[in-house]
Write an enzyme that holds these catalytic residues in place. Structure first.
Site, PDB file in Angstrom:
ATOM      1  N   ASP A   1      -3.480  -3.049 -10.885  1.00  0.00           N
ATOM      2  CA  ASP A   1      -2.257  -2.275 -10.702  1.00  0.00           C
ATOM      3  C   ASP A   1      -2.520  -0.875 -10.167  1.00  0.00           C
ATOM      4  OD1 ASP A   1       0.137  -3.779 -12.425  1.00  0.00           O
ATOM      5  OD2 ASP A   1      -1.876  -4.195 -13.158  1.00  0.00           O
ATOM      6  N   LYS A   2      -1.579  -0.396  -9.372  1.00  0.00           N
ATOM      7  CA  LYS A   2      -1.607   0.993  -8.919  1.00  0.00           C
ATOM      8  C   LYS A   2      -1.139   1.914 -10.037  1.00  0.00           C
ATOM      9  CE  LYS A   2       0.436   4.157  -5.521  1.00  0.00           C
ATOM     10  NZ  LYS A   2       1.338   4.283  -4.343  1.00  0.00           N
TER      11      LYS A   2
END
Length: 354
Positions: A77-78
């Site tokens: 995930d960012k």
């Protein structure tokens, strides 16, 4: 981010979860130990506010190698603090000392004899922090965690699989039906994968609905409604696990192993309860085994002709090492757990707050 809030807004427990570097931490669990010698450099690093693709590009530019020469096990995930591994060619070793980026910190460097490939992963460890958790909420969450610890949880695909608007599967279905053309191969693959995931999630919801009916009623009351023989429903009723195994199911040894058909429901359901194996669901496509008998009577409604390869996916998973800590002074609930690869922390969150 807004998509996540919409996704969680229907929950019965009104808590706040934000995917941020402080409240959401993901740590990769490698598939194997690194050897300490070889032609590849393994970099363990921590990143924030970057996708894995962006991090790979940054390493590529600073180390002077092509991004395709950099190996990674999975995308992270960012909107999280993530700890993961990449492999780079040995020729990058000298430039590593000068590597510098404000959102990436190198934690450890070691050698290994092969490039990391996608899927070279046991799973992921997660830390999540829920906020605005009242003492009553905390009690409900603890009960849900206890239930997951005992029985495991459904292995739904998370909302991330369906795109920002949640409708990528519609494009995938349109492509399959010949109603939409997509020239970009990666986009086409993504849309079709989303449609496969959508079908799987709907199949899993159907099986959970059937299992709940079996748990709630006597076999004689519901076997006709379920279009199953009385004997089959009676056998399902005897099973200890809330998710019922059906004749013809394709099981898989857990957490990895061969796929095989259910022959003895009593024996296989007991081994499922003991976490030795789990039922699998269909990802429609080519070259994939289908369930049989009564199990396929349910599965067939979600079996579509898709030109991409199909697969079987665990219908159920067993999160490991679950720990929770309620901080009443801050109204925070902090939870740690480990999931097998391909499973979604957001589904764990959804499970505990519904």
């Amino acid at each position: 981010m807004e998509n996540l809030q919409r996704y969680l807004s229907h929950s019965k427990i009104d808590v706040l979860f934000k995917q941020t570097k402080d409240d959401f931490v993901v740590t990769e669990v490698p598939l194997y130990e690194f050897s300490g010698e070889g032609e590849h450099i393994i970099i363990k690093f921590r990143k924030k506010e970057l996708t894995t693709w962006t991090a790979v590009q940054i390493f590529s530019e600073q180390l002077g190698c092509k991004s395709r020469d950099i190996g990674y096990a999975g995308l992270k995930d960012k909107n999280a603090m993530t700890i993961q591994h990449i492999s780079v060619p040995k020729s990058c070793e000298e430039r590593l000392e000068k590597f510098n980026h404000e959102n990436i910190k190198i934690l450890e460097v070691m050698k290994h004899n092969n490039k990391i490939r996608v899927g070279h992963l046991k799973g992921n460890k997660f830390f999540i922090r829920l906020k605005r958790v009242t003492p009553l909420d905390a009690k409900k969450i603890e009960e849900a965690i206890s239930n997951i610890s005992q029985f495991g949880m459904p292995n739904y695909f998370g909302f991330q699989r369906f795109g920002i608007e949640g409708d990528n599967y519609k494009k995938g279905e349109a492509i399959i039906n010949g109603e939409l053309r997509e020239k970009n191969r990666k986009l086409k693959q993504m849309y079709i994968n989303s449609y496969q995931s959508y079908l799987f999630n709907n199949w899993l919801s159907k099986r959970i609905e059937i299992s709940k009916l079996v748990n709630a009623f006597e076999p004689k009351e519901i076997y006709e409604k379920l279009s199953l023989p009385l004997e089959e429903v009676s056998n399902m009723k005897k099973q200890e696990h809330p998710f019922k195994v059906i004749t013809g199911d394709l099981m898989s040894h857990y957490p990895y192993g061969k796929i095989f058909y259910v022959e003895d429901i009593e024996s296989e359901s007991q081994k499922f309860f003991e976490r030795d194996r789990v039922p699998t669901g269909l990802l429609s496509g080519k070259r994939v085994k289908k369930s049989e008998n009564f199990a396929y009577e349910i599965e067939k409604d979600f079996d579509k002709k898709i030109s991409e390869d199909g697969a079987r996916r665990f219908a159920w998973i067993f999160p490991k090492d679950i720990e929770s800590n309620y901080k009443e002074d801050k109204n925070w609930m902090e939870i740690q757990f480990e999931l097998p690869k391909g499973s979604y922390a957001t589904e764990f969150i959804a499970e505990i707050i519904h």
